[in-house]
Design a protein around this motif. Sequence first.
Motif, PDB file in Angstrom:
ATOM      1  N   ALA A  62     -20.373  34.980  15.242  1.00 11.76           N
ATOM      2  CA  ALA A  62     -19.798  33.794  16.281  1.00 11.76           C
ATOM      3  C   ALA A  62     -19.887  32.398  15.695  1.00 11.76           C
ATOM      4  O   ALA A  62     -18.924  31.581  15.760  1.00 11.76           O
ATOM      5  CB  ALA A  62     -20.586  33.842  17.741  1.00 11.76           C
ATOM      6  N   GLY A  63     -20.955  32.299  14.987  1.00  6.02           N
ATOM      7  CA  GLY A  63     -21.142  30.932  14.107  1.00  6.02           C
ATOM      8  C   GLY A  63     -20.029  30.518  13.209  1.00  6.02           C
ATOM      9  O   GLY A  63     -19.365  29.465  13.082  1.00  6.02           O
ATOM     10  N   LYS A  64     -19.715  31.684  12.310  1.00  2.00           N
ATOM     11  CA  LYS A  64     -18.678  31.603  11.353  1.00  2.00           C
ATOM     12  C   LYS A  64     -17.390  31.264  12.215  1.00  2.00           C
ATOM     13  O   LYS A  64     -16.810  30.172  11.692  1.00  2.00           O
ATOM     14  CB  LYS A  64     -18.544  33.003  10.708  1.00  2.00           C
ATOM     15  CG  LYS A  64     -19.703  33.156   9.826  1.00  2.00           C
ATOM     16  CD  LYS A  64     -19.185  34.675   8.890  1.00  2.00           C
ATOM     17  CE  LYS A  64     -20.581  34.840   7.977  1.00  2.00           C
ATOM     18  NZ  LYS A  64     -20.041  35.981   7.350  1.00  2.00           N
ATOM     19  N   GLY A  67     -17.592  27.713  13.469  1.00  2.19           N
ATOM     20  CA  GLY A  67     -17.041  26.819  12.244  1.00  2.19           C
ATOM     21  C   GLY A  67     -15.606  26.651  11.743  1.00  2.19           C
ATOM     22  O   GLY A  67     -15.408  25.616  11.464  1.00  2.19           O
ATOM     23  N   MET A  68     -14.940  27.715  11.753  1.00  2.00           N
ATOM     24  CA  MET A  68     -13.536  27.746  11.292  1.00  2.00           C
ATOM     25  C   MET A  68     -12.884  27.162  12.525  1.00  2.00           C
ATOM     26  O   MET A  68     -12.023  26.059  12.361  1.00  2.00           O
ATOM     27  CB  MET A  68     -13.128  29.072  11.298  1.00  2.00           C
ATOM     28  CG  MET A  68     -13.739  29.927  10.021  1.00  2.00           C
ATOM     29  SD  MET A  68     -13.190  29.347   8.633  1.00  2.00           S
ATOM     30  CE  MET A  68     -14.313  30.441   7.720  1.00  2.00           C
ATOM     31  N   PHE A  69     -13.188  27.234  13.700  1.00  2.00           N
ATOM     32  CA  PHE A  69     -12.573  26.527  14.820  1.00  2.00           C
ATOM     33  C   PHE A  69     -12.775  24.978  14.933  1.00  2.00           C
ATOM     34  O   PHE A  69     -12.027  24.270  14.798  1.00  2.00           O
ATOM     35  CB  PHE A  69     -12.847  27.093  16.171  1.00  2.00           C
ATOM     36  CG  PHE A  69     -12.006  28.190  16.597  1.00  2.00           C
ATOM     37  CD1 PHE A  69     -10.898  28.312  16.610  1.00  2.00           C
ATOM     38  CD2 PHE A  69     -12.798  29.489  17.245  1.00  2.00           C
ATOM     39  CE1 PHE A  69     -10.306  29.311  17.107  1.00  2.00           C
ATOM     40  CE2 PHE A  69     -12.117  30.536  17.461  1.00  2.00           C
ATOM     41  CZ  PHE A  69     -10.896  30.714  17.334  1.00  2.00           C
ATOM     42  N   ALA A  70     -13.836  24.608  14.297  1.00  2.00           N
ATOM     43  CA  ALA A  70     -14.246  23.074  14.255  1.00  2.00           C
ATOM     44  C   ALA A  70     -13.541  22.627  13.183  1.00  2.00           C
ATOM     45  O   ALA A  70     -12.977  21.451  13.317  1.00  2.00           O
ATOM     46  CB  ALA A  70     -16.048  23.042  13.948  1.00  2.00           C
ATOM     47  N   GLY A  71     -13.544  23.280  11.911  1.00  2.00           N
ATOM     48  CA  GLY A  71     -12.441  22.818  10.839  1.00  2.00           C
ATOM     49  C   GLY A  71     -10.992  22.927  11.310  1.00  2.00           C
ATOM     50  O   GLY A  71     -10.428  21.874  10.991  1.00  2.00           O
ATOM     51  N   LEU A 115      -7.145  27.707   9.099  1.00  2.00           N
ATOM     52  CA  LEU A 115      -8.484  27.741   9.534  1.00  2.00           C
ATOM     53  C   LEU A 115      -8.501  28.343  11.165  1.00  2.00           C
ATOM     54  O   LEU A 115      -9.523  28.997  11.158  1.00  2.00           O
ATOM     55  CB  LEU A 115      -9.305  26.175   9.679  1.00  2.00           C
ATOM     56  CG  LEU A 115      -9.516  25.541   8.272  1.00  2.00           C
ATOM     57  CD1 LEU A 115      -9.768  24.050   8.463  1.00  2.00           C
ATOM     58  CD2 LEU A 115     -10.486  26.293   7.654  1.00  2.00           C
ATOM     59  N   ALA A 116      -7.528  27.891  11.830  1.00  2.00           N
ATOM     60  CA  ALA A 116      -7.536  28.754  13.250  1.00  2.00           C
ATOM     61  C   ALA A 116      -7.303  30.051  13.078  1.00  2.00           C
ATOM     62  O   ALA A 116      -8.004  30.736  13.843  1.00  2.00           O
ATOM     63  CB  ALA A 116      -6.486  27.933  14.014  1.00  2.00           C
ATOM     64  N   LEU A 117      -6.528  30.789  12.055  1.00  2.00           N
ATOM     65  CA  LEU A 117      -6.360  32.019  12.057  1.00  2.00           C
ATOM     66  C   LEU A 117      -7.674  32.743  11.676  1.00  2.00           C
ATOM     67  O   LEU A 117      -8.028  33.614  11.824  1.00  2.00           O
ATOM     68  CB  LEU A 117      -5.014  32.274  11.059  1.00  2.00           C
ATOM     69  CG  LEU A 117      -3.682  31.913  11.675  1.00  2.00           C
ATOM     70  CD1 LEU A 117      -2.907  32.149  10.757  1.00  2.00           C
ATOM     71  CD2 LEU A 117      -3.417  32.775  13.023  1.00  2.00           C
ATOM     72  N   MET A 118      -8.196  32.081  10.480  1.00  2.00           N
ATOM     73  CA  MET A 118      -9.510  32.454   9.934  1.00  2.00           C
ATOM     74  C   MET A 118     -10.548  32.548  11.062  1.00  2.00           C
ATOM     75  O   MET A 118     -11.399  33.593  11.229  1.00  2.00           O
ATOM     76  CB  MET A 118      -9.942  31.910   8.836  1.00  2.00           C
ATOM     77  CG  MET A 118      -8.939  31.740   7.537  1.00  2.00           C
ATOM     78  SD  MET A 118      -9.380  30.963   6.372  1.00  2.00           S
ATOM     79  CE  MET A 118     -11.011  31.423   5.912  1.00  2.00           C
ATOM     80  N   GLY A 119     -10.597  31.646  11.952  1.00  2.00           N
ATOM     81  CA  GLY A 119     -11.576  31.299  13.127  1.00  2.00           C
ATOM     82  C   GLY A 119     -11.463  32.498  14.117  1.00  2.00           C
ATOM     83  O   GLY A 119     -12.363  33.185  14.497  1.00  2.00           O
TER      84      GLY A 119
END
Length: 150
Positions: A62-64, A67-71, A115-119
């Motif tokens: 969830a943290g990862k 982090g991707m959503f924050a990016g 980044l959104a897709l990775m998150g």
Amino acid sequence: MSEAYTSGAHQAAAPLPTEAEQRSANASVGELLGEVTKDLSKLMRQEVALAKAEATESAKNAGKGAGMFAGAAVGGHFVLLFLSIALMWGLGALMPLGWAALIVAVLWGIIAAVLALMGKKEMKQVKGLPQTAETVKEIPPTLKPGEHTA
């Protein structure tokens, strides 16, 4: 003399009692309940330890994802910033500098989308506590071994 000889040598030996049979014959009800309580306590501690381990793993995933959503949020902020600057320069002066700002904004838009897709992919890997849920379901039938549940 023949009586002593025949009585001991030819009789079949009784099977030795098992450890559980010896304990049940010698232990009081209180001692047996104490053992059951101790075993249940141990089982619950093990379940809590398993839940902690699974929760830690899920929290890492969830943290990862977070982090991707924050990016992605930072990227989205830059999209708005550069689109605003591009619009200002493009419409205000119709100079090439405005178009350059627009290109930068589009690049930030691509970065935000990646980044959104990775998150999203990381968040799909968060499974909760599946092993703990499965083993907790096994506790009631274990406590009532004579009952059959469907």
